[in-house]
Design an enzyme around this catalytic site. Structure first.
Site, PDB file in Angstrom:
ATOM      1  N   HIS A  47       0.774  -1.227   0.016  1.00  0.00           N
ATOM      2  CA  HIS A  47       0.055   0.098  -0.038  1.00  0.00           C
ATOM      3  C   HIS A  47       0.776   1.232   0.037  1.00  0.00           C
ATOM      4  CE1 HIS A  47      -4.036  -1.637   1.745  1.00  0.00           C
ATOM      5  NE2 HIS A  47      -3.502  -2.606   0.879  1.00  0.00           N
ATOM      6  N   THR A  68     -13.598  -1.659 -16.210  1.00  0.00           N
ATOM      7  CA  THR A  68     -14.654  -1.384 -17.176  1.00  0.00           C
ATOM      8  C   THR A  68     -15.023   0.047 -17.308  1.00  0.00           C
ATOM      9  OG1 THR A  68     -16.525  -2.051 -16.528  1.00  0.00           O
ATOM     10  CG2 THR A  68     -15.047  -3.946 -17.551  1.00  0.00           C
ATOM     11  N   TYR A 123      -9.157  -7.832   9.939  1.00  0.00           N
ATOM     12  CA  TYR A 123      -8.503  -7.977   8.773  1.00  0.00           C
ATOM     13  C   TYR A 123      -6.954  -7.931   8.693  1.00  0.00           C
ATOM     14  CZ  TYR A 123      -8.631  -7.497   3.521  1.00  0.00           C
ATOM     15  OH  TYR A 123      -8.603  -7.717   2.160  1.00  0.00           O
ATOM     16  N   LYS A 168      -9.712 -12.516   8.982  1.00  0.00           N
ATOM     17  CA  LYS A 168      -9.318 -12.676   7.669  1.00  0.00           C
ATOM     18  C   LYS A 168      -7.631 -12.485   7.448  1.00  0.00           C
ATOM     19  CE  LYS A 168      -9.724 -10.626   2.990  1.00  0.00           C
ATOM     20  NZ  LYS A 168     -10.677 -10.203   2.135  1.00  0.00           N
ATOM     21  N   ASP A 181      -7.061 -14.984   1.912  1.00  0.00           N
ATOM     22  CA  ASP A 181      -7.248 -14.526   0.529  1.00  0.00           C
ATOM     23  C   ASP A 181      -5.954 -14.134  -0.051  1.00  0.00           C
ATOM     24  OD1 ASP A 181      -8.278 -12.838  -1.636  1.00  0.00           O
ATOM     25  OD2 ASP A 181      -9.015 -11.270  -0.312  1.00  0.00           O
ATOM     26  N   ASN A 183      -5.979 -13.498  -3.012  1.00  0.00           N
ATOM     27  CA  ASN A 183      -6.125 -12.567  -4.302  1.00  0.00           C
ATOM     28  C   ASN A 183      -5.765 -13.265  -5.638  1.00  0.00           C
ATOM     29  OD1 ASN A 183      -6.105  -9.817  -2.399  1.00  0.00           O
ATOM     30  ND2 ASN A 183      -7.482  -9.861  -3.795  1.00  0.00           N
ATOM     31  N   GLU A 208     -10.476 -17.403   0.125  1.00  0.00           N
ATOM     32  CA  GLU A 208     -11.050 -16.424  -0.703  1.00  0.00           C
ATOM     33  C   GLU A 208      -9.776 -16.473  -2.077  1.00  0.00           C
ATOM     34  OE1 GLU A 208     -12.172 -12.979   1.538  1.00  0.00           O
ATOM     35  OE2 GLU A 208     -11.813 -11.711  -0.137  1.00  0.00           O
ATOM     36  N   ASN A 214     -14.090 -11.846  -4.371  1.00  0.00           N
ATOM     37  CA  ASN A 214     -14.569 -10.463  -4.652  1.00  0.00           C
ATOM     38  C   ASN A 214     -14.045 -10.265  -6.076  1.00  0.00           C
ATOM     39  OD1 ASN A 214     -12.345 -10.090  -2.643  1.00  0.00           O
ATOM     40  ND2 ASN A 214     -11.839  -8.660  -4.131  1.00  0.00           N
ATOM     41  N   ASP A 229     -19.866  -5.456  -2.313  1.00  0.00           N
ATOM     42  CA  ASP A 229     -19.230  -4.288  -1.876  1.00  0.00           C
ATOM     43  C   ASP A 229     -19.863  -3.020  -2.560  1.00  0.00           C
ATOM     44  OD1 ASP A 229     -17.426  -1.994  -2.061  1.00  0.00           O
ATOM     45  OD2 ASP A 229     -15.607  -3.109  -1.861  1.00  0.00           O
ATOM     46  N   HIS A 242     -16.788  -7.393   1.033  1.00  0.00           N
ATOM     47  CA  HIS A 242     -15.518  -6.890   0.962  1.00  0.00           C
ATOM     48  C   HIS A 242     -15.076  -5.494   1.163  1.00  0.00           C
ATOM     49  CE1 HIS A 242     -12.818  -4.880  -2.166  1.00  0.00           C
ATOM     50  NE2 HIS A 242     -12.023  -6.007  -1.943  1.00  0.00           N
ATOM     51  N   HIS A 300     -11.369  -2.681   6.372  1.00  0.00           N
ATOM     52  CA  HIS A 300      -9.988  -2.008   6.550  1.00  0.00           C
ATOM     53  C   HIS A 300     -10.022  -0.975   7.753  1.00  0.00           C
ATOM     54  CE1 HIS A 300      -7.494  -2.940   3.006  1.00  0.00           C
ATOM     55  NE2 HIS A 300      -8.345  -3.856   2.676  1.00  0.00           N
ATOM     56  N   ARG A 307      -3.481   5.073  -6.777  1.00  0.00           N
ATOM     57  CA  ARG A 307      -3.300   4.220  -6.000  1.00  0.00           C
ATOM     58  C   ARG A 307      -2.230   3.024  -6.949  1.00  0.00           C
ATOM     59  NH1 ARG A 307      -6.085  -0.327  -2.095  1.00  0.00           N
ATOM     60  NH2 ARG A 307      -4.613  -1.917  -2.387  1.00  0.00           N
TER      61      ARG A 307
HETATM   62  O1  LIG Z   1     -10.743  -8.790  -0.147  1.00  0.00           O
HETATM   63  C1  LIG Z   1      -9.876  -8.350  -1.113  1.00  0.00           C
HETATM   64  O2  LIG Z   1      -9.409  -8.888  -2.163  1.00  0.00           O
HETATM   65  C2  LIG Z   1      -9.274  -7.216  -0.703  1.00  0.00           C
HETATM   66  O3  LIG Z   1      -9.430  -6.666   0.320  1.00  0.00           O
HETATM   67  C3  LIG Z   1      -8.702  -6.358  -1.746  1.00  0.00           C
HETATM   68  C4  LIG Z   1      -8.080  -4.932  -1.031  1.00  0.00           C
HETATM   69  O4  LIG Z   1      -7.921  -4.077  -1.862  1.00  0.00           O
HETATM   70  C5  LIG Z   1      -6.918  -5.513  -0.299  1.00  0.00           C
HETATM   71  O5  LIG Z   1      -6.162  -6.699  -0.691  1.00  0.00           O
HETATM   72  C6  LIG Z   1      -5.654  -4.396  -0.087  1.00  0.00           C
HETATM   73  O6  LIG Z   1      -6.027  -3.304  -0.347  1.00  0.00           O
HETATM   74  O7  LIG Z   1      -4.480  -4.712   0.019  1.00  0.00           O
HETATM   75 MG   LIG Z   2     -10.664 -10.650  -1.699  1.00  0.00          MG
END
Ligand SMILES: O=C([O-])C(=O)C[C@H](O)[C@@H](O)C(=O)[O-]
Ligand SMILES: [Mg+2]
Length: 428
Positions: free
Chosen positions: A27, A107, A152, A196, A226, A228, A251, A274, A298, A325, A354, A407
């Protein structure tokens, strides 16, 4: 009734964010958010919040004059108004996974929906104030008095690589002991009982070890992991088998519906997403192939609170679970998430947020998590009040730091590892 919109204000801001790690990188020290205010002729102010990268700000600035003169009762018109009058800078669209939110390819529609979401929430907030009703009542009423959130957990660095970046008092978390320590603090300060872990950062066996350490420290607590979409199908199946009975759900272990369907078919592990259900037209394939068992809704992504409820209804019809999410957000969004979650009977999992990672806010009385929960307020609107001094301070930061306005988690990582490249394909 005082429902006519006399003015719309859009204010981009930058909020401090710790050095949290994910599959794409780290981040930034500051994350962009956008605050939308709709002001009625009688002076009522409704507020909404959404993603604040330049593309969203550009769309919001085009949508504002179109919404002026309409009524706060007309939020169902927002998609048509935005499609007709708010152009999206197509050069800014990336076919890669959206950096600020992991929701598949960007998109035009998705970008517009994210902006619409803040206008819709602001319109509901103002309408609630005009009618004396809480937002949940405008959505049909609450079915619970508080909404549960999960802690989280992130792998994180002690500090950002950029000189002069703000610090935090969390320290580093780069191994199972660090993750357990983070979860202890979340339990102590916020009372979270579900956790999580954001994965996709270290090799899967290290992340599985962190999950096992959490299970040992917090027996019976629901746990999720998760990465991703950072793993192959093969890796995903192996980890799902290893953590069978330990995780509540896994996830987005792998990217895309076909891969998720393979993992689901080969294991008994419930899969949440998500990333592969990000638009209405992706639902049918994912659900009929049994690729996902839980959709993380979300309201920022789906276009607001009404559409979140519609998504939840579709999930209910298919027997698919619903949760929420989150990415970096402030108290306006937490209030909106809580109000809508309170109206959905079958949210059967603690929602993501978050918010505990943020030290900034733009509301006068930031929320406190108690027993991992946020109370559903019954006061008119969202139940939050804008702190104008904080809004001005965070906007001034946005003015001062043009290089933080979009970002980019890969950019920060390249300061530490110049060879770091986007991971178009699975890392493990
Ligand atoms: O559940 C998810 O995939 C997330 O929360 C995505 C987020 O953007 C999170 O991974 C992050 O901000 O690093
Ligand atoms: Mg996720």
């Amino acid at each position: 009734m005082d429902t006519k919109i006399a003015d719309v204000r859009v204010t981009p801001i930058l909020i401090a964010d710790p050095a949290l790690l994910n599959v794409q990188g780290v981040h930034q020290p500051y994350t962009p958010r956008l605050i939308v205010e709709v002001v009625t002729e009688g002076g009522l102010v409704g507020v909404g919040e959404t993603l604040g990268d330049s593309t969203y700000v550009n769309i919001a600035r085009q949508l504002s004059p179109i919404v002026r003169g309409r009524s706060t009762t007309e939020s169902n018109l927002l998609p048509a108004l935005a499609a007709a009058g708010a152009d999206v800078d197509v050069d800014a669209l990336s076919s890669a996974t959206d950096t600020a939110g992991f929701r598949g390819a960007q998109t035009e529609d998705k970008l517009r929906l994210s902006v619409i979401s803040a206008f819709e929430v602001a319109m509901f907030d103002a309408l609630g104030k005009a009618t004396g009703l809480p937002v949940h009542a405008l959505l049909g009423g609450k079915v619970r008095d508080s909404v549960e959130y999960s802690g989280y957990l992130f792998y994180k660095w002690a500090e950002h690589p950029q000189a002069g970046a703000p610090g935090d008092d969390w320290g580093a978390a780069l191994d199972p002991a660090g993750i357990v320590e983070q979860a202890r603090r979340f339990r102590r300060d916020c009372g979270f009982t579900s956790f999580k872990l954001k994965g996709g950062v270290f090799p899967p066996d290290e992340e599985a070890a962190a999950v096992r350490a959490l299970a040992e420290e917090f027996p019976g607590s629901p746990l999720r992991l998760d990465p991703n979409g950072g793993w192959t199908v093969h890796t995903s199946v192996a980890v799902a088998r290893e953590l069978d009975g330990v995780l509540e759900y896994l996830e987005d272990p792998t990217n895309g519906t076909p891969g998720m369907a393979e993992v689901a078919a080969a294991t008994g592990m419930p899969l949440a997403t998500n990333m592969c259900v990000t638009r209405v037209d992706e639902i049918q394939e994912a659900f009929t192939r049994g690729a996902v068992q839980v959709v993380l809704s979300d309201h920022h992504f789906w276009g607001g609170l009404q559409r979140t409820r519609e998504l939840a209804a579709i999930c209910g019809a298919f027997g698919v679970g619903v949760s929420m999410h989150s990415n970096t957000h402030l108290g306006i969004s937490l209030a909106a998430m809580t109000q809508v979650a309170a109206t959905i009977p079958h949210i059967g999992y603690a929602c993501d947020s978050h918010r505990p990672w943020q030290t900034d806010d733009v509301i006068t009385a930031p929320h406190r998590f108690t027993d991992g929960r946020i109370e559903v307020t019954d006061v008119p609107g969202l139940g939050v009040e804008l702190d104008r001094d904080q809004l001005a301070r965070l906007h001034e930061r946005w003015e001062r730091m043009p290089d933080m306005r979009d970002r980019d988690d890969e950019k920060g990582m390249r300061l530490v590892d110049p060879d770091w490249r986007p991971h178009g394909s699975p890392r493990w």
